[in-house]
Scaffold this active site. Structure first.
Site, PDB file in Angstrom:
ATOM      1  NE  ARG A  66      -2.303  -1.652   3.345  1.00  0.00           N
ATOM      2  CZ  ARG A  66      -2.115  -2.939   3.675  1.00  0.00           C
ATOM      3  NH1 ARG A  66      -2.599  -3.885   2.885  1.00  0.00           N
ATOM      4  NH2 ARG A  66      -1.464  -3.262   4.766  1.00  0.00           N
ATOM      5  CD  GLU A 103      -1.215  -4.427  15.036  1.00  0.00           C
ATOM      6  OE1 GLU A 103      -1.292  -4.004  13.869  1.00  0.00           O
ATOM      7  OE2 GLU A 103      -2.065  -4.217  15.893  1.00  0.00           O
TER       8      GLU A 103
HETATM    9  P1  AMP Z   1       4.531  -2.293  11.640  1.00  0.00           P
HETATM   10  O1  AMP Z   1       5.750  -2.849  10.986  1.00  0.00           O
HETATM   11  O2  AMP Z   1       4.138  -3.088  12.851  1.00  0.00           O
HETATM   12  O3  AMP Z   1       4.650  -0.819  11.918  1.00  0.00           O
HETATM   13  O4  AMP Z   1       3.333  -2.517  10.634  1.00  0.00           O
HETATM   14  C1  AMP Z   1       3.139  -1.644   9.569  1.00  0.00           C
HETATM   15  C2  AMP Z   1       2.901  -2.364   8.284  1.00  0.00           C
HETATM   16  O5  AMP Z   1       1.972  -3.422   8.443  1.00  0.00           O
HETATM   17  C3  AMP Z   1       2.320  -1.428   7.267  1.00  0.00           C
HETATM   18  O6  AMP Z   1       2.856  -1.759   5.992  1.00  0.00           O
HETATM   19  C4  AMP Z   1       0.834  -1.679   7.341  1.00  0.00           C
HETATM   20  O7  AMP Z   1       0.270  -1.694   6.048  1.00  0.00           O
HETATM   21  C5  AMP Z   1       0.683  -3.026   7.999  1.00  0.00           C
HETATM   22  N1  AMP Z   1      -0.160  -3.021   9.197  1.00  0.00           N
HETATM   23  C6  AMP Z   1       0.227  -3.365  10.450  1.00  0.00           C
HETATM   24  N2  AMP Z   1      -0.792  -3.309  11.312  1.00  0.00           N
HETATM   25  C7  AMP Z   1      -1.851  -2.897  10.598  1.00  0.00           C
HETATM   26  C8  AMP Z   1      -3.209  -2.634  10.914  1.00  0.00           C
HETATM   27  N3  AMP Z   1      -3.698  -2.787  12.154  1.00  0.00           N
HETATM   28  N4  AMP Z   1      -4.029  -2.209   9.924  1.00  0.00           N
HETATM   29  C9  AMP Z   1      -3.558  -2.043   8.671  1.00  0.00           C
HETATM   30  N5  AMP Z   1      -2.299  -2.288   8.294  1.00  0.00           N
HETATM   31  C10 AMP Z   1      -1.445  -2.706   9.246  1.00  0.00           C
END
Ligand code: AMP
Length: 178
Positions: A66, A103
């Site tokens: 995205r 996450e």
């Molecule tokens: P992080 O590495 O934990 O900061 O996760 C960010 C990445 O995972 C981004 O590329 C987001 O598109 C996706 N992502 C993680 N958690 C979510 C969420 N709750 N909703 C949408 N996208 C998420």
């Protein structure tokens, strides 16, 4: 009377889709595809995410998948280039590789070794900042090739997951804390 322009928070509340328990139980997934699909929405989020970094970057890095939407639109709008930081196995030429946690699991990101010249000023764009693992990984890859990360722009920042703290030292701009 001329109506007040809609605030970015109201626009995001109106257009974002929240999907409970996706892709795993307990995760509240923030789906921004309806914002991308809205002509005014796409323009607003791209313009507002990059605004604080005007004139400070030579190229924009989009994070699969995205982040590509944001980065390509922003690069086109600012007359800069765009580079793709991708999940493992997608890039055809020699890469640098970095493993990270997010996450809901772990992942690996890759960057072509020769996509960015040393000293290039790079703005990283993605849709959502959660734990900061993905952006942190992208920043490490860019540092490996000698680029300078001037900042990070995201649409949504998830509260309480420590993303911003993890990226200490980087200028992070989000449009909404949720
Ligand atoms: P992080 O590495 O934990 O900061 O996760 C960010 C990445 O995972 C981004 O590329 C987001 O598109 C996706 N992502 C993680 N958690 C979510 C969420 N709750 N909703 C949408 N996208 C998420």
């Amino acid at each position: 009377m001329i109506p007040e322009p809609e605030s970015i928070s109201d626009l995001l509340d109106r257009l974002s889709a929240i999907v409970p328990d996706y892709p795993a139980e307990g995760i509240s997934f923030k789906d921004l595809t309806p914002v991308f699909a809205d002509p005014a929405g796409l323009r607003r989020i791209v313009d507002e995410v990059i605004a604080p970094f005007a004139g400070q970057f030579d190229v924009i890095a989009g994070l699969e998948a995205r982040g590509f939407v944001m980065a390509a639109a922003a690069a086109y709008a600012t007359g800069t280039g765009m580079i793709t930081i991708r999940k493992a196995g997608k890039l055809p030429r020699p890469v640098h590789r970095d493993e990270y946690t997010l996450e809901y699991g772990t992942g690996t990101l890759e960057l072509h070794r020769d996509d960015v010249a040393p000293g290039t000023r790079v703005l990283i764009l993605d849709d959502v900042l959660a734990t900061g693992g993905t952006v942190g990984s992208a920043a490490r890859l860019l540092e490996k090739v000698g680029a300078k990360v001037v900042g990070v722009g995201v649409v949504l920042e998830l509260a309480g997951l420590g993303g911003r703290e993890k990226l200490a030292g980087l200028k992070v701009h989000s449009l909404q804390l949720v």
